[in-house]
Structures are given as C-alpha cells and as structure tokens.
Design a protein around this motif. Structure first.
Motif, PDB file in Angstrom:
ATOM      1  N   GLU A  19       0.820  -1.221   0.000  1.00 39.48           N
ATOM      2  CA  GLU A  19       0.000   0.000   0.000  1.00 39.48           C
ATOM      3  C   GLU A  19       0.852   1.268   0.000  1.00 39.48           C
ATOM      4  OE1 GLU A  19      -3.114   0.078  -0.393  1.00 39.48           O
ATOM      5  OE2 GLU A  19      -4.125  -1.617   0.562  1.00 39.48           O
ATOM      6  N   ASN A  20       2.173   1.118   0.078  1.00 46.94           N
ATOM      7  CA  ASN A  20       3.051   2.290   0.159  1.00 46.94           C
ATOM      8  C   ASN A  20       3.239   2.904  -1.229  1.00 46.94           C
ATOM      9  OD1 ASN A  20       4.781   4.247   1.023  1.00 46.94           O
ATOM     10  ND2 ASN A  20       6.296   2.850   1.902  1.00 46.94           N
ATOM     11  N   VAL A  21       2.160   3.484  -1.713  1.00 46.66           N
ATOM     12  CA  VAL A  21       2.132   4.133  -3.025  1.00 46.66           C
ATOM     13  C   VAL A  21       1.693   5.583  -2.825  1.00 46.66           C
ATOM     14  CG1 VAL A  21       1.674   1.973  -4.253  1.00 46.66           C
ATOM     15  CG2 VAL A  21      -0.249   3.355  -3.423  1.00 46.66           C
ATOM     16  N   PRO A  22       1.991   6.462  -3.784  1.00 50.66           N
ATOM     17  CA  PRO A  22       1.702   7.897  -3.584  1.00 50.66           C
ATOM     18  C   PRO A  22       0.259   8.209  -3.190  1.00 50.66           C
ATOM     19  CG  PRO A  22       3.118   7.597  -5.486  1.00 50.66           C
ATOM     20  CD  PRO A  22       2.728   6.216  -5.038  1.00 50.66           C
ATOM     21  N   SER A  23      -0.723   7.553  -3.803  1.00 46.65           N
ATOM     22  CA  SER A  23      -2.122   7.893  -3.523  1.00 46.65           C
ATOM     23  C   SER A  23      -2.492   7.590  -2.079  1.00 46.65           C
ATOM     24  CB  SER A  23      -3.047   7.135  -4.474  1.00 46.65           C
ATOM     25  OG  SER A  23      -2.876   5.728  -4.333  1.00 46.65           O
TER      26      SER A  23
ATOM     27  N   ASN B 176     -10.471   3.579   7.500  1.00 51.78           N
ATOM     28  CA  ASN B 176     -10.556   2.181   7.078  1.00 51.78           C
ATOM     29  C   ASN B 176      -9.168   1.559   6.900  1.00 51.78           C
ATOM     30  OD1 ASN B 176     -13.318   1.731   7.100  1.00 51.78           O
ATOM     31  ND2 ASN B 176     -13.620   2.450   4.995  1.00 51.78           N
ATOM     32  N   LEU B 177      -8.224   2.350   6.403  1.00 52.47           N
ATOM     33  CA  LEU B 177      -6.862   1.838   6.254  1.00 52.47           C
ATOM     34  C   LEU B 177      -6.230   1.561   7.621  1.00 52.47           C
ATOM     35  CD1 LEU B 177      -5.532   4.196   3.425  1.00 52.47           C
ATOM     36  CD2 LEU B 177      -6.109   1.778   3.181  1.00 52.47           C
TER      37      LEU B 177
ATOM     38  N   GLU C 253     -14.181  -2.011   6.388  1.00 57.32           N
ATOM     39  CA  GLU C 253     -13.639  -3.189   5.720  1.00 57.32           C
ATOM     40  C   GLU C 253     -14.176  -4.497   6.300  1.00 57.32           C
ATOM     41  OE1 GLU C 253      -9.470  -3.075   5.023  1.00 57.32           O
ATOM     42  OE2 GLU C 253      -9.660  -1.284   3.775  1.00 57.32           O
ATOM     43  N   LYS C 254     -14.997  -4.396   7.353  1.00 52.98           N
ATOM     44  CA  LYS C 254     -15.669  -5.580   7.898  1.00 52.98           C
ATOM     45  C   LYS C 254     -17.034  -5.782   7.252  1.00 52.98           C
ATOM     46  CE  LYS C 254     -12.295  -5.516  10.967  1.00 52.98           C
ATOM     47  NZ  LYS C 254     -11.696  -4.223  10.661  1.00 52.98           N
ATOM     48  N   GLY C 255     -17.447  -4.824   6.404  1.00 51.63           N
ATOM     49  CA  GLY C 255     -18.735  -4.919   5.728  1.00 51.63           C
ATOM     50  C   GLY C 255     -19.880  -4.260   6.463  1.00 51.63           C
ATOM     51  N   PHE C 256     -19.571  -3.558   7.575  1.00 45.43           N
ATOM     52  CA  PHE C 256     -20.610  -2.876   8.350  1.00 45.43           C
ATOM     53  C   PHE C 256     -20.617  -1.379   8.032  1.00 45.43           C
ATOM     54  CE2 PHE C 256     -20.069  -6.749  10.745  1.00 45.43           C
ATOM     55  CZ  PHE C 256     -21.345  -7.032  11.214  1.00 45.43           C
ATOM     56  N   PHE C 257     -21.752  -0.739   8.277  1.00 42.42           N
ATOM     57  CA  PHE C 257     -21.920   0.674   7.952  1.00 42.42           C
ATOM     58  C   PHE C 257     -21.200   1.587   8.944  1.00 42.42           C
ATOM     59  CE2 PHE C 257     -25.914  -1.004   5.993  1.00 42.42           C
ATOM     60  CZ  PHE C 257     -25.619  -0.642   4.693  1.00 42.42           C
ATOM     61  N   PHE C 258     -20.872   2.780   8.470  1.00 44.41           N
ATOM     62  CA  PHE C 258     -20.492   3.881   9.356  1.00 44.41           C
ATOM     63  C   PHE C 258     -21.763   4.483   9.942  1.00 44.41           C
ATOM     64  CE2 PHE C 258     -16.344   3.562   7.593  1.00 44.41           C
ATOM     65  CZ  PHE C 258     -15.484   4.263   8.425  1.00 44.41           C
TER      66      PHE C 258
END
Length: 751
Positions: A112-116, A469-470, A593-598
């Motif tokens: 995941e260590n990319v500029p974005s 989420n990250l 990322e668990k599939g549950f809502f905020f």
C-alpha cells in the motif's frame, strides 16, 4: 450513606498504587520482546496473564467488595502517547499516536506504500495535528458482563476448548490465546478469594470476620462457576471490570444495563431472606466507589428502558443506582437513564433529585428514537431494545457490538476556516488540499458559497473515512484484546478478535464538532456579505486572519447583532437541518472493511475544547483558540430565549440519524430548581422534548460564581463535578479552555 460505606469513602484515596502504573507497561514490553515469535494475540495473552499474576492485591477490613480500579500506562500495547508516571487519582495526559499508526500500517502492508495512499494518510495525519479531525481507536465498548456472570468461567473455558479441537492454524492459535486469558482470570479471582480469607483470619471483630469471609466465598465461587447470589454477581462485575480496564485503555469501558443484570439476583435473595434492601444499597454504593477509582474514565452505567419485548424495565436496582450517584458524588460512573412515556413516577422523582444535586447526572435518553436508530442501522429489534450507553452517549449493544465509537471526529468549523484561507490552517500555517479552490470575491451568491462548503465538507469526510478504514487494519494483528473478546458473543465462535470480525456487530463511526459555530458563521456570511453587502469575503477573511485585532467592532457586531442558532429562529435553524441532513447523506451507505456501515454521532466529548484550540477565528465572532460549541448545543452564551427555544432549534432536524448518539446540554442555576414547581416543569420540558423527537438531554446545575471560585482555588473544589459534553468530570481536572467554555454557557433561570 451508611457507616460501612462512609468508611470506604473516607479511605477512597488510600487505595491508589503508583507502582502499578509502570508495572503494567514493563510487563507487556518484556513479554513482547521475550515472545517475539508468537502471534500478537498470544503475546498479549501471556502479558495479561503475567501482569495479573504479579500485580499486588489487597482486601481491606472495611471493604464490602474485593477489587481496585485505576489508570495504568498502556503505551507498550497500543499506539498512544501517554505519561509514564502520573498521579493515579488524577487523569494522565494521553492522546492517540497517529504517526505510529501510519508507520505500523505501512510496515504491515508494504504493497500500500504508493503515492495515492501516502497522500491520504498524510492528509489525515496533518488533519489530526491541525484540528480538522480527531481519532481514538481503543475501548468504547460494553463487554459481555451478563454472559460471563451467567455462564461462569469454567463454562467459557469448555466452549473455547471445544472450538480449539475443530480449528487449525491462526484460528487455533487465537483460541489458545483466549484460553490462556480465561485461566489468568480464574487464577486472579482466586487470589482475591485467598486474600479475603487472609484478611478475615486476621480481623478481630466478628462482623468484620464474617463479611470478609463472605467476600472470599463469593470470589472462590465466581472464579469458575456462575454467580448464584447478589453478592456474587456484583462482585463479578467489579473484578471483570477491573481486568477489562487493565487489558484495554479506558477509553470508555462501560458496564451496560446494570439494573437488568443484577435485578434477578436481588429479587431471589430478597425473597429468600438472604439479602435486605439496605444491604443491596450498600453493595451498589460500594460498586460506585470501585468504579470511581478510574477518574475521568468515561465509564457509563445504563438504567431503565424496556426489555427485549418492549415492556417497561424499571426496578428497585434502577432506583438504588440513582440514589447511589446522589450519595457518592464522584465523577464516575456516568449514569444514563433510558426514558419512556410510561416511566414510573418514583423513577422520575429520584432522577430529578439527582439532577438538582448537580454533577450532570443522570443523562436522559429517549428509547423510541434510539431503538429505531439502531434498528435502521441493521441491529435486530430485540438487540436494539437492549442497548446501553458507551462512554458519553453512544448507544451500543452490550456483549455483541464493537463499533469504535470515538474512531473519527470531523471539525465542521475547520472546513470553513480552510475555505476562507485558501486551504491554509490559520493556527499552524499548514496547507491542505481542497476539492476546489476558489477566489473568494468571485463567489456571486450565498447559495454558491454554501454549495462549495458542502463540497469541501464531503471531500474531508470521504478522505477521513478512507484513512480510517486503512488504519483500522492495524488492530486485530497488532493490538488484540483477547480478554475483552472472550466476553463478546461471536469472538469465540468465529475465532476472531473483537478488533477483527469477531462480534455480532462491528460498525464504524464518524462524529462531528463545531456544528453551531458553522451554522452561526454561515449566517453572518449570508447576511453581512451577500444580503447586506457591507463587506467582501476577502475582507472578512483578513479580519479572521488577524483574529479580529484592529477589527474589534466587527467582532462584536458579528457576535451580538446577527441571529444565532438555539433561539428558535427558523432562518438560522434551517441551516443546522440542512447541514445534518447533508452530512448524513455523505456518510450513508459508507462501509468499513468488515462490511458494516459507518454511523454518525452529533456530540463532542471534550473536543470542543481540544479542537477549538487548533481552530482559527470564525465569522460568528468566535476568537482563535477558544472553545467550539458543545455538540448540538448553541454556541456558549448565544442562546438568549431560554431552554424551550434551544430544544425547538435542536429538534428542527431528525435525531434518528445519529445512531452513535447526540448531546444537548442545558445549564440551570441551583436556586431556580429549588422550587418544586420548577422541578415539575423540568420534567415536562424533558417529556415534551422527547415527544418532539429529541434523543438526549443533560443538565448542569451550578452557578457561574462557584465555577469561577473553583478555577481560582482548585484545592477547595476538588470534588466539584460538572457536565462537560456527554460526560461528567471533576471541574478542576479540565483543560482551562473547557473550564472557560462551561463558565460561559448560558445559565437559565426560567423556561
């Protein structure tokens, strides 16, 4: 309080152990190094076991219950910046270490260590440093106290052993970690049993001998078996809570519906003559004093409401809890009263007596609104009816839900500040990327400006949710909570931690700050810039950049001559409605990322002060570095039309959108509520507010003179408890910005 409780009260400050603060941190660090080849779950389980084995324990001759709860250092087990030595009778300075979280994320996910991704996390990190957002990712849960007390540790042990036999690999290793912490809990409670027997043997008075032996017997039984008596049940509550707060940074480790949990044991013991009501009251008082050891701990106890079938669920324990808070007068536990139209008169009477005492207890919650809000989020009706309150005001399903209720907070007012300064933070000078950069004087209408604000707010919200989420990927693999997980339904069955996908419900949360400040600032912009045309946006921005230095006349004009939220003024309140609805739309459908809502929360805890210090001057007339508004309450001192007008403004929007809770804080003078008719009117005010759809309301009953005296001479007002925002705390321990915020709030002497 009774003489026996009075003696415990007198020795309250004698129980703190300063050595324990660093001992916990030292043990966890040593175990992590020694067992570096083990999984994080096993490391934490071994450390938890070792600490409980080494930790000093004591049962005093005046005790009614075994156990001691206080703050310790958690910096070796979660990413928190924390004092390593502090007065355990106070509150340690601590905050979440976002930089450490980010570094941990990239170490575990190098792909995941990319500029974005780096740009998103850099934005989020700087946002937390500059007051755009805030994050806390530990605690904030109601453990499964009822399940553990009902089943007993031996039964839990057998369930884990059964799952171990059918699992392999990582799941088997995780279950072995759970088994280790259960064994540790059994042995720890046995240590208290033997300590109580020792104290009993050494006691000289027959009554003291008997009482200490009863504590020993209770601990001996609950070290493995289910509780059978009221004493055993309440003793298990204390020791479970002690162990949970030693494993997980509290972080609002809350106890749930204590009256529903204890009542069956109370009723049975009362009917069989084993227990008298006066003795039960002493045990509740003693429980309150145990919980109070964790000062400023956000430990919420919920009472009242309904049962799983929707029937009223008020009982003797409900009343004893209200009475305990009135007698004990500490800042912990927080006490939350679930309200229904058919709430009994004796509960109302005790609740209002407690309100009049001051301290901000109880907070009143509307069952109809909260149950519907949780159900809309995806919680079953049966579970929704069993909600308790976490920390400040966060509805949660005890033993079944872990939703990181303080996971993320966004400062609405900071978004406006960045817009008016081309993305530059007015306090630090740091520049933030924006959805769209505009020349202020090119904006032709307020509608265009408001649309731009919503665009920038959504830009901030989406980036913060992405970052959250990250970063949440860190916790199951690095900061597991095996003992907490043992108590939560689903974690054993799924062989997953509470921080992973173990519990039944695993929502995420985004809360707000600076709401009324934003509404009032938008009102000034709308009227002064676009309707009256008395200045340009660029000129307003220059005033704010100078923190009104040289523009004091304008500052007073903005603050005093323009209508403000909280006064039942439709042209102002409509913008709170529009903003809340827009914010809800921005978050609606967002998943973790668990599939549950905020879920969203409209409360601020104490962040109106913390984020306020990092926020520049605002068009509302607010100066740089001062507190922001408290939750959905008006800006301090700006509500001139009384509490009824405030409630009308606050119910202009639907509270049902706030599944993670909402705060409305009102402040009355003690003298005003001395009159019986005014107390009855307060009851009617609460009832009408709830009929209009209000979710929560709380009251400070304290005068300005007392607060000013406490700020000037803290030692003389050590025990002065006030309501902050969803929680109560000792006034003298609050940050000076928060103290000033509470002093500045409007005092009501009328309805």
């Amino acid at each position: 309080m009774s003489p026996r409780v009075q003696k415990i009260y007198e020795h309250f400050y004698d129980r703190y152990d300063r050595e324990m603060i660093s001992e916990r941190n030292r043990v966890y660090a040593q175990i992590k190094e020694k067992y570096c080849g083990e999984s994080a779950a096993m490391q934490h389980a071994i450390a938890f076991s070792a600490f409980l084995e080494q930790k000093k324990i004591k049962v005093e001759d005046y005790d009614l219950l075994a156990g001691h709860i206080q703050h310790v250092d958690f910096s070796s087990s979660i990413p928190v910046i924390m004092e390593h030595d502090f007065d355990p009778a106070g509150r340690p300075a601590n905050r979440f270490d976002i930089k450490q979280e980010v570094n941990c994320f990239f170490a575990d996910h190098p792909q995941e260590n990319v500029p974005s991704v780096r740009e998103i996390l850099d934005y989020f990190y700087m946002g937390t440093e500059c007051g755009l957002s805030k994050r806390w990712a530990s605690g904030h849960v109601i453990a499964g106290y009822d399940r553990m007390i009902r089943e007993g540790l031996f039964y839990v042990e057998r369930r884990i052993e059964h799952e171990i036999h059918v699992c392999v690999g990582e799941k088997k290793d995780y279950l072995c970690a759970l088994l280790r912490v259960v064994h540790a809990a059994e042995n720890y409670i046995l240590r208290y049993a033997f300590e109580a027997y020792r104290a009993s043997k050494e006691a000289e008075e027959p009554e003291v001998k008997r009482r200490l032996h009863e504590i020993g017997d209770a601990c001996f039984r609950i070290s493995g078996y289910p509780a059978e008596s009221f004493l055993e049940a309440i003793q298990m509550v204390v020791l479970l809570h002690e162990m949970l707060t030693l494993e997980t940074h509290s972080g609002s480790m809350s106890l749930g519906r204590i009256d529903q949990l204890l009542y069956p044991y109370y009723k049975r013991d009362l009917e069989t003559g084993v227990l008298k009501k006066e003795e039960a009251a002493e045990y509740i008082d003693a429980l309150w004093l145990k919980i109070a050891g964790l000062v400023y701990g956000f430990q919420n106890v919920t009472i009242g409401g309904c049962d799983a079938k929707g029937r009223p669920a008020y009982n003797d324990i409900t009343l004893l809890c209200l009475q305990a808070s009135r007698k004990i007068g500490k800042d912990q536990p927080l006490l939350s009263l679930r309200c229904r139209p058919d709430m009994p008169g004796n509960v109302w009477e005790e609740a209002l007596l407690l309100v009049k005492k001051g301290g901000g207890f109880p907070a009143f919650f509307n069952d109809d609104v909260i149950i519907s809000a949780k159900h809309e989020l995806g919680v079953s009706w049966q579970d929704a009816r069993n909600y308790g309150l976490v920390g400040c005001v966060e509805p949660s399903i005890g033993g079944r839900e872990f939703s990181n209720t303080e996971e993320l907070r966004v400062n609405w007012a900071k978004v406006l500040e960045l817009m008016l300064h081309q993305g530059r933070c007015a306090v630090s000078g740091h520049r933030f990327s924006m959805a769209e950069e505009k020349e202020l004087d090119d904006i032709e209408s307020f509608e265009e400006f408001f649309a731009w604000y919503l665009k920038e707010l959504e830009f901030t919200v989406q980036r913060c949710i992405h970052a959250t989420n990250l970063l949440d990927r860190n916790y199951a693999g690095n900061c597991p909570c095996p003992f907490l997980s043992v108590t939560m339904e689903g974690c054993i069955e799924n062989a997953q931690d509470v921080a992973a996908n173990g519990p039944v419900y695993r929502f995420s949360t985004i809360n707000c700050c600076g709401m009324a400040d934003t509404v009032d600032s938008l009102t000034v912009i709308r009227k002064a810039v676009f309707e009256e045309k008395i200045l340009k946006l660029s000129e307003l921005a220059a005033m704010l950049d100078a923190d009104f230095a040289g523009y004091e006349v304008w500052q007073r004009r903005f603050e005093m001559q323009y209508p403000k939220y909280g006064n039942n003024i439709a042209e102002v309140d409509i913008y709170m409605k529009k903003l809340v609805e827009a914010f809800e739309a921005m978050v609606h459908g967002q998943k973790n990322e668990k599939g549950f809502f905020f879920q969203i929360g409209l409360y601020t805890v104490e962040d109106q002060g913390y984020l306020g210090k990092l926020t520049g001057a605002l068009p509302s007339g607010r100066r740089k570095g001062t507190s922001l508004a408290n939750a959905v309450s008006p800006c301090q001192g700006m509500d001139a039309e009384g509490p009824t007008a405030v409630m009308n403004s606050a119910t202009e929007f639907s509270h049902q959108c706030a599944a993670n809770g909402l705060v409305l804080d009102l402040k009355f003078t003690p003298a005003f509520l001395e009159k019986e008719k005014h107390t009855e009117m307060l009851k009617e005010l609460i009832s009408i507010y709830f009929e209009k759809g209000g979710m929560e309301v709380q009251f400070n009953v304290v005068d300005r003179q007392t607060l000013l005296a406490a700020k000037a001479d803290p030692k003389q007002y050590r025990n002065l408890v006030v309501r902050v925002s969803g929680f109560s705390a000792y006034f003298v321990l609050l940050d000076p910005v928060l103290q000033d915020e509470i002093i500045k709030r409007t005092e009501y002497g009328r309805f």
